[in-house]
Structure formats: structure tokens, C-alpha cells
Design a protein around this motif. Sequence first.
Motif, short mmCIF file in Angstrom:
data_model
loop_
_atom_site.label_atom_id
_atom_site.label_comp_id
_atom_site.label_asym_id
_atom_site.label_seq_id
_atom_site.Cartn_x
_atom_site.Cartn_y
_atom_site.Cartn_z
N TRP A 1 0.81 -1.13 0.06
CA TRP A 1 -0.13 -0.14 0.03
C TRP A 1 0.77 1.18 -0.08
O TRP A 1 0.66 2.04 -0.71
N ILE A 2 1.80 1.33 0.87
CA ILE A 2 2.52 2.67 0.97
C ILE A 2 3.40 2.67 -0.20
O ILE A 2 3.79 3.76 -0.53
N PHE A 3 3.81 1.59 -0.70
CA PHE A 3 5.01 1.69 -1.67
C PHE A 3 4.41 2.01 -3.13
O PHE A 3 4.79 2.87 -3.53
N SER A 4 3.00 1.50 -3.40
CA SER A 4 2.50 1.56 -4.42
C SER A 4 1.76 3.04 -4.36
O SER A 4 1.87 4.27 -5.33
N ALA A 5 1.34 3.62 -3.32
CA ALA A 5 0.78 4.90 -3.23
C ALA A 5 2.01 5.82 -3.26
O ALA A 5 1.71 7.07 -4.00
N ALA A 6 3.06 5.77 -2.75
CA ALA A 6 4.30 6.66 -2.87
C ALA A 6 4.81 6.67 -4.32
O ALA A 6 5.00 7.71 -4.96
N GLN A 7 4.80 5.57 -5.19
CA GLN A 7 5.01 5.79 -6.34
C GLN A 7 4.10 6.48 -7.41
O GLN A 7 4.73 7.35 -8.14
N GLY B 1 6.43 5.74 7.15
CA GLY B 1 5.58 4.34 6.99
C GLY B 1 6.29 3.14 6.73
O GLY B 1 6.11 2.39 7.28
N ALA B 2 7.47 3.44 5.81
CA ALA B 2 8.17 2.14 5.74
C ALA B 2 8.88 1.74 6.90
O ALA B 2 9.17 0.33 7.12
N LEU C 1 8.91 -2.19 8.40
CA LEU C 1 9.97 -2.70 9.14
C LEU C 1 9.89 -3.13 10.55
O LEU C 1 10.17 -4.12 11.04
N ALA C 2 9.22 -2.12 11.35
CA ALA C 2 9.13 -2.21 12.82
C ALA C 2 8.13 -3.63 13.12
O ALA C 2 8.39 -4.33 13.89
N PRO C 3 6.85 -3.61 12.35
CA PRO C 3 6.14 -4.65 12.52
C PRO C 3 6.67 -6.03 12.18
O PRO C 3 6.66 -7.12 12.76
N LEU C 4 7.52 -6.04 11.16
CA LEU C 4 8.35 -7.28 10.87
C LEU C 4 9.38 -7.68 11.85
O LEU C 4 9.46 -8.96 12.38
N GLY D 1 1.12 5.23 13.20
CA GLY D 1 2.36 5.30 12.52
C GLY D 1 2.89 6.22 11.58
O GLY D 1 3.71 7.00 11.38
N ALA D 2 1.94 6.08 10.64
CA ALA D 2 2.29 6.93 9.27
C ALA D 2 2.08 8.36 9.61
O ALA D 2 2.76 9.15 8.80
N VAL D 3 1.28 8.72 10.42
CA VAL D 3 0.85 10.45 10.79
C VAL D 3 2.51 10.68 11.12
O VAL D 3 2.40 12.05 11.14
N THR D 4 3.12 10.07 11.81
CA THR D 4 4.27 10.74 12.21
C THR D 4 5.37 11.27 11.27
O THR D 4 6.47 12.02 11.62
#
Lengths: 220, 473
Positions: B180-186, B209-210, B215-218, B252-255
Motif C-alpha cells: 500500500w505505502i509503496f504503490s501510493a508513494a510511487q 511509513g516504511a 520494518l517495525a512490525p516485521l 504510525g504513518a502520521v508521524t
Amino acid sequence: MNAPSQSDPRLEQAAVTDESLLAAHEKVLGRRPDDQGHYRLLPLNLLFVFAGLIFFSGTYLNLYSGHFNPAIYNEHAKPHTGAAEAVAVDPVALGKKIFTGTCQTCHQITGLGLPGAIPPLAGSEWVMGPEERVIRAVMYGVQGAIKVKGADFSSAMPPNGKVPGSGFNLSDDKIAAVLTYVRQEWGNTGGPITTEQVAAIHAKEGEHKQWTSEELLKIQ
Amino acid sequence: MSPAPANAEVTAVDTTGRWPLLLLLVSAIKWLVLSGVLALIASIQLIQPSFLADCVVFTHGRTVALTETAFIYGWGANAGLAIALWVLGRLGGAPLRALNWAVVGTIFWNLSVLLGLVGIATGDATGVGLLQMPRYVQPVMLVAYGAIGVAGVLAWLGRRHECTFAAQWYAVAALFLFPWIFSAAQVTLFWLPVRGVLQAVAGGWFAQGAWTLWLAPLGLAGAYFVVPKVTGRTLPSYDFAPHAFWCLLVLGAVTGGRHLIGGPVPAWIASLAIVACSLLLFHYFVVFINLRGAFGAGGTALKLVAFGLGAYVLGGLVDAITAFRGVALVTQFTHVDTAQEQLALYGGFSMMIFGAIYYAVPRLTGQSWASAALVRGHAMLAMLGVTALVVSLTVAGWIQGHELLDAKVTFADIASHTRFWLLLAVAAQAVLLLGNLLLLVNFCWSACRACCPAEPADSVAFRQPAAMEAPAS
């Protein structure tokens, strides 16, 4: 084969099976509502921590979010109180606008009027003459014969101010603006006229009828 | 293939997933070593600017971009995915499916990363932080990621047990959130670029978000699995784990906006990010309480997880503090930013993943690691290196930040004042590289031993795990 040893770094031994791990933790989550149907309260310390964080966050956002206005880039900016600030208007610019809408039909854009019918404003001794006369002429209008730049005219000028019979109802500041414009346009050299001067005459004459040139000439 | 071990600790998940997951892991460790070499070059250039400066491929801007890309997309993605798939398989209770897809995906992902690195080195970089790979490789990576992720999604959907565990939540969330974040950013940055400052907002959102959504959840997926498995006790205050999980996902992503403080963006974007950093403390707090059993117990793998957990929580705390405008005034755009990134990515994510790798690989190969000395050596060097790197960069950045605010101090003076600490950072990078080489050697050695049909004589036997006792209520 070596004896199993927890301290051997080559292999971290597992203490429990996957299934029992899942089941034991599910039991922790599953027991949340107790037998009486009450929900377990948050432990007090976590409650305080979370409440404190939320309180802090709300306060911070209230102070520094610029009220979520996309046009505010400085977090210390205070939101507008609502009252728009009065902006000073250039009387010449306002006067030109009023002249175009009110006077230009008769007196023409050149300020020369129509020979034999409408008196000129450009170079007119009335326009550049005493302020007492020209304000009265514009506010209340003029009727009967009038001599301008040596030529005779007999057309009537309608009242323009907020007076009985006026077709335009121009407020005092608009009368002042249009006079200021006319007195400096086309090479005219009359000084500007202020709203206060117009208001004073308006208050003095009240609901006066149209003036004649003889009456105006008596005023100095 | 070795016969299925009779032990309950090496399951069908491990034997069927062995080679696909080992392929992911060996790719990951290979990129980690390469990224270490590049990081060493980049850090030497900070104190010796003429180093390799004549070689256009190794100019400082490119080495930094190459380091970052190899680390995130080479090491982080491969290792994180391997651990996520393995955890989902183990807790799902059924052998992983669609592993041939995962293998194809792994090959294409790593070819894309290679192509991306070549592209950056030859001048095709995009200039957006964490998305520097040329835009032509990015769609391929998205598809390859999907191919790898299918195995994880199938393991989640086809799980044998009704109940789920925190490690699974984090793993599944990471699998779904990255595309999601990767495609939205692209789309918003390359294909249909948004205009003006919105690009900075989108870039900041992706960069944050990355870390927080991927990475943090992984890393947490690995930690949440290993800690209770090794300690054998249920996690304390586990009933708050769902709150911590959703707290991270929502905030998370809001930061991301915290990197835009002082930038030409509306004030509320930065303010909201600062507030989100503070609220995330709840997440870090709960994770720390849940996993605190990792401290002072177990062997090397658990110690690495404990180190990672400490760094993760400390990183969250530092994040919340440096997000404030008064602090950011000093720390922003200095070495402190780099130190924070290393604390999160190396200290937090990588250490948790190292721990999970040391735990998982013996299950995957069916036998213990080849060398105890190499395991110990890597763990010690990694802990030492990360600590030295973060401390030295923080001090250097603090000096730099204060002196940059003083108009009387020249750049040359700042460079000489920070020189000692940057030298220490070079040494730390060398230590980390050496440690990662030990891991690579040990990993390849252990994987080769797994190819032999006979079990080596010195392998440590798996102990039979017991049943976990449910906590007394």
C-alpha cells in the motif's frame, strides 16, 4: 551428540510448543469480560499514562495546529478574530469609478460636456471654485440658467447626494471622492475635498431643494 | 533430503519451507554485507572527503543512497519477509503453500534491487529519500513482493487454529501495508506526481511509513514469537497487546510530518506528527511490558532480541523527544538524524531479526548452527558496533547542531570538532561489517551442512518442548 544445553549459542532451545503458546495467550485475551459481565479495567498506571498522553496531545494540537488552516505555516500564528480590517481607499480611484457610473453620461469622459447643452467640468471655474458651492451643486443639484467658462447653459443637474429627489443616493464620502477626482482630472487644479466637509454642508442644509446659480454665487 | 525429524520442534513447516526461506535469508545477509561495505565507504568520506571522490560511482551522495537502498530493500525486506513467512507458517500450523511463487518472487525482487543499485550508481536515482531506486525497477519490485507475500497470506488464511497471536498480527499487517505505502508513494511521486510541497509531505509519509508500518512490525513479529517460545511463559499484560498493535497502525504513518518541521508546509501537519510521536509512546510502553521477559534469560538469540527491544523502545522515546520543535531546531539535518535512523533500523529492527534468524535457522536446517564461536562473535560485534555507532553519531550531531546555530563558527571548525566522533563511527561501521561477515560465513556453512544427508556428529539435539501453562487468573 552433545547433551542439550540452553547455553549453547548454536541452538536456542524452545520451551513450549506452538499450539500451547497460541492457546495460552488466547486465554489471556478471552478472559477479559469476567463472570459478572463487567469488563476488566485498565491498570491504573496505564490509564494514567494514556490519559496523560491524550491530554498533552489535545493541548498541544489546540495551541500549535494553526486551527488546521492550510494557509497557516507558523505554529504560533493566532487565528483571525473575524472582524475584517478597514482598508484605506484611494479617493481618486473611488471617485473615478463613481464618475464613470454617475456623471459621465452627461459630462462625457473628456469632462468637456456637450457644447450648448451640458456644461464642461474641465477648466470650469465652478469645479475649481469655492468648495462650499461645488459640494452643494453636486449634492442637491442645480436648476435654471448657469454661466460656465463664458457660455450659457440651461439644463438641470439632478440631486446626487442622500437628499430628497436624488437618483443616486451617493453617501457623503462618495460625494467627496467624486469631487476630489473631478477637481484634479483634465488639468484641473482644485484641492481634494474631505468627507467631513461634505458632511458639514449636508447637516447644515438638510433637505434643501435644488440650487440656482444665483443662490450659489451668494455663497462664498 | 533428510528424513523428517521425530522431534516436535522441527515441524513440516520447517522442512517444506527450508530452501525458499533459506534463499530469502542468504539474499538478505549478502545485501547486509554489501550495505556494510558501502556504509564504511560513506562514513570514511565524512572525515576524508577526497576518498574515492574521483570515482563518480562512489561519490558521497551515491554511496549514501546505495547504502540505504541495499539495507532497506536488500537486507530488511528479504530477512523480514523470511521471518514473517516462517512465523505465519509455524503459528498457522500447516506447511507453507505457494512457495514456488515465493522463490520466483525472491529472485525477481533481488534482481530488481541489483538493477536499482546499478541505476543509482550510474546516476538514475530519483532523489526521494528511501525511494532512490530508479522508477523503472519499482513496479517490478511491487509485483515480486506480491509473489513472495502470497505464501504468507495463504498461511494466514489457511491457519489450523481459530485463535491468533500478536506475532501473526504484526506479520500480516506488514505484508499488506508495504504494498500500500509503496504503490501510493510511487503513484504520488513518480507516475502522477503531486505538485509543490505535497511531494515533500508524500515523501515524508512514505519514509516514516516504511519504518513504522513495515520494518517495525516485521521485527516485532519475530520478537513476539521468539520471546515466549524461549522463556516458556505467557507474555505479561498480553491483553494490552491488541491496543499496542492498533496504536502503531493508526498513528504510525502520521508521524511522517515530523521531518517537515520548519518546512514550507501548513503548521498542523508537523504539529499532528509531533503529537502522534508522543501518543506512540503508549505502543512502545506496552511492547516493552509484554516482552520484558527477554531480559536476563535465554541464550544468544534471546539476548539479541532483548537488545533489539531495548533499542526499539529507546528509539521511540528519542523520537518523541526530538520531534519537539525546540529540540528539532538543534538536531534536525545533523548526524543526530542518522543516529536515530541507525538506532531504529540497526538497533531495533536488525537486532530483533538477528535474534529471530538465530532462532529460526536451526529449525529450518534441522540441525544447530555450524559454529558457536561465530554466533557469539557476531552477537558481540553487532551489539558493540550498534552502540558505538549510535553514541558517536549522536554526540557528533549534537555538537554539529549547536555550532550550526552559531554564525561565528565556520563549517571547517565544525568538521574538525566532530572529527573524533566521526572516526569512532567509521570504526563502528567496520566492527558491524566484520560481525556481518561472520554471520554470512556461519550461515553459508550451516546451510551447506544441511545439504549433507548425514547429520553432523557435533550437532546439538533439539529438546522436546513442553506445553505452555495458561496463567492463573
